[in-house]
Design a protein around this motif. Structure first.
Motif, PDB file in Angstrom:
ATOM      1  N   GLY A 225       0.827  -1.207   0.000  1.00 35.80           N
ATOM      2  CA  GLY A 225       0.000   0.000   0.000  1.00 35.80           C
ATOM      3  C   GLY A 225       0.856   1.249   0.000  1.00 35.80           C
ATOM      4  N   THR A 226       0.175   2.406   0.035  1.00 36.51           N
ATOM      5  CA  THR A 226       0.838   3.708  -0.039  1.00 36.51           C
ATOM      6  C   THR A 226       0.517   4.520   1.203  1.00 36.51           C
ATOM      7  N   THR A 227       1.504   5.189   1.766  1.00 39.69           N
ATOM      8  CA  THR A 227       1.271   5.968   2.979  1.00 39.69           C
ATOM      9  C   THR A 227       0.490   7.243   2.662  1.00 39.69           C
ATOM     10  N   LEU A 228      -0.266   7.701   3.663  1.00 39.75           N
ATOM     11  CA  LEU A 228      -1.087   8.902   3.507  1.00 39.75           C
ATOM     12  C   LEU A 228      -0.222  10.159   3.411  1.00 39.75           C
ATOM     13  N   ARG A 229      -0.770  11.178   2.767  1.00 39.93           N
ATOM     14  CA  ARG A 229      -0.016  12.410   2.537  1.00 39.93           C
ATOM     15  C   ARG A 229      -0.302  13.442   3.628  1.00 39.93           C
ATOM     16  N   HIS A 230       0.558  14.439   3.679  1.00 34.98           N
ATOM     17  CA  HIS A 230       0.402  15.482   4.690  1.00 34.98           C
ATOM     18  C   HIS A 230      -0.809  16.353   4.420  1.00 34.98           C
ATOM     19  N   LEU A 231      -1.151  16.552   3.155  1.00 37.16           N
ATOM     20  CA  LEU A 231      -2.355  17.307   2.824  1.00 37.16           C
ATOM     21  C   LEU A 231      -3.580  16.439   3.099  1.00 37.16           C
ATOM     22  N   GLY A 232      -4.570  16.999   3.785  1.00 39.47           N
ATOM     23  CA  GLY A 232      -5.773  16.261   4.125  1.00 39.47           C
ATOM     24  C   GLY A 232      -6.767  16.197   2.977  1.00 39.47           C
ATOM     25  N   PRO A 233      -7.921  15.572   3.201  1.00 39.18           N
ATOM     26  CA  PRO A 233      -8.912  15.345   2.141  1.00 39.18           C
ATOM     27  C   PRO A 233      -9.478  16.620   1.533  1.00 39.18           C
ATOM     28  N   ASP A 234      -9.477  17.725   2.279  1.00 42.90           N
ATOM     29  CA  ASP A 234     -10.056  18.963   1.756  1.00 42.90           C
ATOM     30  C   ASP A 234      -9.123  19.670   0.774  1.00 42.90           C
ATOM     31  N   ASP A 235      -7.828  19.362   0.843  1.00 44.99           N
ATOM     32  CA  ASP A 235      -6.849  20.093   0.038  1.00 44.99           C
ATOM     33  C   ASP A 235      -6.155  19.220  -1.002  1.00 44.99           C
ATOM     34  N   LEU A 236      -6.352  17.913  -0.954  1.00 44.01           N
ATOM     35  CA  LEU A 236      -5.537  16.997  -1.747  1.00 44.01           C
ATOM     36  C   LEU A 236      -5.708  17.187  -3.249  1.00 44.01           C
ATOM     37  N   ASN A 237      -6.917  17.510  -3.682  1.00 40.78           N
ATOM     38  CA  ASN A 237      -7.181  17.579  -5.124  1.00 40.78           C
ATOM     39  C   ASN A 237      -6.846  18.925  -5.744  1.00 40.78           C
ATOM     40  N   ASP A 238      -6.377  19.870  -4.930  1.00 36.01           N
ATOM     41  CA  ASP A 238      -6.094  21.213  -5.443  1.00 36.01           C
ATOM     42  C   ASP A 238      -4.671  21.361  -5.965  1.00 36.01           C
ATOM     43  N   VAL A 239      -3.816  20.377  -5.706  1.00 36.65           N
ATOM     44  CA  VAL A 239      -2.414  20.466  -6.120  1.00 36.65           C
ATOM     45  C   VAL A 239      -2.009  19.136  -6.766  1.00 36.65           C
ATOM     46  N   THR A 240      -0.869  19.149  -7.426  1.00 34.95           N
ATOM     47  CA  THR A 240      -0.312  17.914  -7.977  1.00 34.95           C
ATOM     48  C   THR A 240       0.892  17.513  -7.141  1.00 34.95           C
ATOM     49  N   LEU A 241       0.750  16.411  -6.419  1.00 37.19           N
ATOM     50  CA  LEU A 241       1.836  15.877  -5.609  1.00 37.19           C
ATOM     51  C   LEU A 241       2.525  14.705  -6.295  1.00 37.19           C
ATOM     52  N   GLU A 242       1.749  13.946  -7.083  1.00 33.99           N
ATOM     53  CA  GLU A 242       2.322  12.757  -7.727  1.00 33.99           C
ATOM     54  C   GLU A 242       1.430  12.325  -8.886  1.00 33.99           C
ATOM     55  N   VAL A 243       2.061  11.898  -9.977  1.00 33.39           N
ATOM     56  CA  VAL A 243       1.344  11.419 -11.164  1.00 33.39           C
ATOM     57  C   VAL A 243       1.919  10.060 -11.534  1.00 33.39           C
ATOM     58  N   GLY A 244       1.035   9.080 -11.818  1.00 35.60           N
ATOM     59  CA  GLY A 244       1.526   7.743 -12.101  1.00 35.60           C
ATOM     60  C   GLY A 244       0.748   7.036 -13.196  1.00 35.60           C
ATOM     61  N   LEU A 245       1.353   5.947 -13.712  1.00 34.38           N
ATOM     62  CA  LEU A 245       0.763   5.123 -14.766  1.00 34.38           C
ATOM     63  C   LEU A 245       1.141   3.677 -14.501  1.00 34.38           C
ATOM     64  N   SER A 246       0.181   2.775 -14.628  1.00 33.39           N
ATOM     65  CA  SER A 246       0.446   1.352 -14.397  1.00 33.39           C
ATOM     66  C   SER A 246      -0.439   0.505 -15.296  1.00 33.39           C
ATOM     67  N   PHE A 247      -0.127  -0.788 -15.371  1.00 36.99           N
ATOM     68  CA  PHE A 247      -0.970  -1.749 -16.084  1.00 36.99           C
ATOM     69  C   PHE A 247      -1.679  -2.628 -15.064  1.00 36.99           C
ATOM     70  N   GLN A 248      -2.980  -2.832 -15.270  1.00 35.67           N
ATOM     71  CA  GLN A 248      -3.741  -3.687 -14.366  1.00 35.67           C
ATOM     72  C   GLN A 248      -4.724  -4.522 -15.185  1.00 35.67           C
TER      73      GLN A 248
END
Length: 396
Positions: free
Chosen positions: A320-343
């Motif tokens: 799994g992935t650890t939670l970020r310092h930005l909470g749920p109210d602010d998380l979608n307002d910035v770009t912290l990480e961008v990824g691509l995978s195959f599933q």
């Protein structure tokens, strides 16, 4: 301590640099699957008090979009329990006690920063027109390419039907452009992976695709061929030099990919028929930090997240992935990480078979499936070897 790689992994040839070497030696760690980290299973994980405080209330009581998910508590990570941390500048192969590869991380995955930036821009933009598929997880994750379809959708197999707006869903030009762009990004990622990752990882995907004659991701509703063309956007900065690079007769990507933006998921495991998963962290504008990092609790491994890194793991092991310092109210307002995978969904092969039976003439279908299994290519190789032997001339 750095030790020599096994002979089969001594050289990592990349797609753009046929014989580029990550280094004479890459660290190898022999992990032990022990229970010391058991508390993290089916928990969200925070690496410090700041992330814990930002997410505890949300994890305990946020309104669920999917009632089957439930709420899961937050676990504070104790760094002392880790057996190994792959730092943000380290490429590492992890082996268990039997010598089996169980995880890896490769830094500087793509050697051209202009390409990395262009791919990150395209993937990040997906959140503006696609629907996220896991609404009870922080961040954004969406399908690209073919999917099995929703359980209640009679159409079943098809290109991901996850566009947010009717103006896009009803615009043939937009759909054509979208499918070409998404299949091209996936094809580039796949070819880069095939030239860079350990053979047992990409080999697991190829074997599953060929055994089930699964289609490859292509920008056409009737083209599922294993090889084809794609276009890569690389800003040249010169009006006399085109921004698009075209590739022909190259291997196409597996049929299903995932776009992510600031995404995190609790410690979990999942069923993946190909046996391996890998993800390209394309961008991480803020650099490495004590959040958004990858954990494999059973082996007590932490892999620090950094831009342009490819991480691979066994999906049937807790991760799994650890939670970020930005909470749920602010998380979608910035770009912290961008990824691509195959599933690849466990139901994809069954849905694909039903789609084929309903849409293809049997004769056409048989030939198509033979190519997807790689059988026609094998026959050509065999004929070539036989001709060379009989005629006494080199096969060129």
């Amino acid at each position: 301590m750095a030790v020599p790689l096994p002979p089969s992994c001594d050289i990592f040839a990349t797609f753009l640099e046929q014989c580029s070497q990550l280094g004479e030696h890459v660290p190898k760690n022999v992990g032990k699957a022990i229970e010391a980290f058991v508390k993290a299973r089916d928990h969200w994980v925070a690496e410090d008090k700041e992330a814990y405080d930002a997410w505890k209330t949300w994890c305990d009581s946020h309104t669920l979009k999917d009632k089957r998910e439930g709420h899961f508590p937050v676990h504070r990570l104790n760094e002392d329990t880790l057996a190994y941390t792959a730092e943000a500048d380290q490429s590492v192969l992890f082996y268990d006690a039997s010598g089996k590869l169980v995880a890896f991380v490769i830094r500087d995955f793509c050697p051209d920063q202009k390409i990395v930036d262009a791919v990150a821009e395209d993937i990040s933009g997906g959140r503006f027109y696609k629907k996220s598929v896991r609404l009870d997880d922080p961040g954004f994750i969406a399908h690209s390419g073919y999917t099995s379809g929703h359980r209640g959708d009679p159409r079943g197999f098809g290109w991901a039907r996850n566009l947010r707006y009717a103006k896009h869903r009803n615009d043939p030009a937009f759909l054509e452009s979208l499918e070409h762009r998404e299949s091209s990004l996936a094809a580039f990622f796949w070819n880069l992976a095939c030239g860079s990752l350990p053979d047992e990882v990409t080999g697991a995907y190829i074997s599953y695709l060929e055994e089930n004659a699964l289609p490859r991701m292509a920008p056409s509703p009737i083209d599922f061929e294993p090889c084809g063309e794609y276009t890569l956007r690389v800003p040249s900065g010169n009006k006399l030099v085109p921004d698009d690079i075209h590739f022909n007769a190259v291997p196409r990507a597996p049929p299903s990919a995932m776009y992510t933006h600031n995404y995190a998921r609790r410690i979990h495991k999942e069923v993946c028929p190909q046996g391996w998963m890998f993800s390209w962290t394309i961008a991480r504008p803020g650099g490495p930090s004590h959040d958004g990092n990858f954990l494999i609790p059973g082996y007590r491994i932490k892999i620090a997240s950094s831009a342009n890194s490819c991480v691979g793991w066994l999906p049937n092991k807790w991760h799994g992935t650890t939670l970020r310092h930005l909470g749920p109210d602010d998380l979608n307002d910035v770009t912290l990480e961008v990824g691509l995978s195959f599933q690849l969904s466990p139901t994809l092969a069954t849905r694909w078979k039903k789609f084929c039976d309903a849409n293809f003439d049997p004769d056409v279908l048989d030939e198509c499936l033979e190519r997807l299994r790689g059988e026609l290519l094998e026959e050509l190789d065999e004929e070539g070897e036989e001709w060379e032997k009989d005629e006494g001339e080199p096969w060129e």
